[in-house]
Design a protein around this motif. Sequence first.
Motif, mmCIF file in Angstrom:
data_model
loop_
_atom_site.group_PDB
_atom_site.id
_atom_site.type_symbol
_atom_site.label_atom_id
_atom_site.label_comp_id
_atom_site.label_asym_id
_atom_site.label_seq_id
_atom_site.Cartn_x
_atom_site.Cartn_y
_atom_site.Cartn_z
ATOM 1 N N SER A 74 0.771 -1.299 0.008
ATOM 2 C CA SER A 74 0.063 0.118 0.094
ATOM 3 C C SER A 74 0.732 1.349 0.121
ATOM 4 O O SER A 74 1.907 1.359 0.748
ATOM 5 N N ARG A 75 0.366 2.190 -1.014
ATOM 6 C CA ARG A 75 1.308 3.324 -0.855
ATOM 7 C C ARG A 75 1.033 4.269 0.379
ATOM 8 O O ARG A 75 1.920 5.279 0.588
ATOM 9 N N ARG A 76 -0.216 4.022 1.065
ATOM 10 C CA ARG A 76 -0.329 4.725 2.330
ATOM 11 C C ARG A 76 -0.661 3.877 3.429
ATOM 12 O O ARG A 76 -1.622 3.163 3.829
ATOM 13 N N ASP A 262 -4.449 1.819 3.611
ATOM 14 C CA ASP A 262 -5.178 2.033 2.670
ATOM 15 C C ASP A 262 -5.306 0.929 1.514
ATOM 16 O O ASP A 262 -4.436 1.035 0.833
ATOM 17 N N SER A 264 -7.133 0.772 -1.258
ATOM 18 C CA SER A 264 -7.587 1.063 -2.595
ATOM 19 C C SER A 264 -6.416 1.818 -3.161
ATOM 20 O O SER A 264 -6.496 2.254 -4.310
ATOM 21 N N ASP A 265 -5.279 2.066 -2.426
ATOM 22 C CA ASP A 265 -4.067 2.665 -3.185
ATOM 23 C C ASP A 265 -2.943 1.823 -3.099
ATOM 24 O O ASP A 265 -2.114 2.036 -2.276
ATOM 25 N N GLU A 267 0.209 -0.523 -4.904
ATOM 26 C CA GLU A 267 1.405 -0.398 -6.021
ATOM 27 C C GLU A 267 1.905 -1.974 -5.760
ATOM 28 O O GLU A 267 1.876 -2.650 -4.815
ATOM 29 N N ARG A 328 2.151 1.561 -10.012
ATOM 30 C CA ARG A 328 0.763 1.765 -9.474
ATOM 31 C C ARG A 328 -0.259 1.211 -10.188
ATOM 32 O O ARG A 328 -0.289 0.869 -11.265
ATOM 33 N N ARG A 331 -6.930 -0.169 -10.174
ATOM 34 C CA ARG A 331 -8.044 -0.629 -9.396
ATOM 35 C C ARG A 331 -7.679 -2.182 -9.381
ATOM 36 O O ARG A 331 -7.625 -2.837 -10.362
#
Length: 485
Positions: A74-76, A262, A264-265, A267, A328, A331
């Motif tokens: 996750s990027r976050r 997160d 939904s974000d 990579e 990235r 979806r």
Amino acid sequence: MRFLRQSIIGLFLASVTLGLLLYAGQIVSGAIQERISNERPTPKARERVYVVDLIPAQVTAETPVLEAFGEVSSRRTLELRASVGGRIIALSPSFEDGGRVAAGEVLISIDPADLQAEVDVLTADFADAEAEVRDADRGLDLAQQDEQAARSQANLRKQAFDRQVDLADRGVGSAASVETAELAAAAAEAVVITRRQAVTQAEARIDQAATRLARAKIALAEARRDLEDTTIEAPFDGTLGETTAVEGGLVAANERLAVLIDPSDLEVSFRVSTAQYARLIDATGELIRAPVTVTLEAAGFDLTAEGEISRVNAATGEGQTGRLVFARIARAPGFRPGDFVTVGVREPEVENVVRLPASAYDPDGHVLVLGEGDRLELISVDLVRRQGDEVLVRGDQLEGREVVRQLTPLLGAGIAVQPIRRGALEASAAPTLLELTEERRARLVAFVQDDNAMPDEARARILARLAEPRVPARMVARIESRMGG
């Protein structure tokens, strides 16, 4: 007489026997000599013809796909830590591993009683500092007024001294009066100096009061911030993991309570060799935004997601080779951080290449093609890419020729062959379909419904396929392998 007759008969039989033996030996000897003297006829040589499978070499433009293995992240990702220590008095119902939370949702509440008392005390200190500033301002105003009065009095004393000096010069006044006026003027000037000192002290008091007010303001702001930190809110929508907090438990400052991710974000990071990385940069050395396909193997179905390359790691890493590339994912339903996936990177298109099976390519850089008279010819080609079980090659003499699909040690240049033509490379065969019995279908459906590790979307697709009259055999085999049957 009888003896003579029997002797003659015996001699005759012996002679006949000896003659037959000599005749038989002559026949055998002649046969042996004839066998030895006759040359063995040499059989007529026949050339062996091999059956080969041929495919046409079609020169086209191809888009190579670079395959690598990567890990989803996750990027976050945020670690939730306690800014202040204390006792936990409330937890969100969603505060659990896998709990979904929304941005701004209160997750943890720590007892604020001690911090509220500290805020109240510092509020009172701040009010005292403000009163001190006001008092210092009034004191400065009074000191300035005293200084002004002292200056006025000093001016009057100076004027009186000047008059006495003038009178003495005209012979009207006395020396004693001049001395008295001079002393009074000097005393008035000393008072002015004293009042100036009082003004300076009043100004210093104002500076000290302002400093005290600033410190009180800072302390109060920090106390209020600590009071606000007794409530931990979710900064963004996400999923909780590694939760450790319990209602009623004591926590220390900076103690880790959970991790907010997160989903939904996302990579994916994957490592490529230096040669592969060189194909992913442009003429200026910048990384191209190549599209990628991320595949996660699931029971019966493969979860896929699309994305594009975003960046490359700044350093190679100690003990590592190649480059660590990040992409990235736009979806990715069903994907979770930590998934081990297969990444396919679509490289820039290459022109004038021929796609062949890897079995048709010689490690020395040659392929066999059909020549005149159905005999094989060996031609040199340049390897452009390897694509799984296929290769992309380029050769000047390759266009329009028919290439042997499978090389063997028996095949070589000049060998006569019998060609079998199946056309171009066939597409992957369609999966075999099975007709399931009701009992077998029910067993598969029950296993899929009870599999908690399977994403909901994948479960829905598998159940939909299991409801069809004919089910892919590959999917059935994979599900039954997980069932242990």
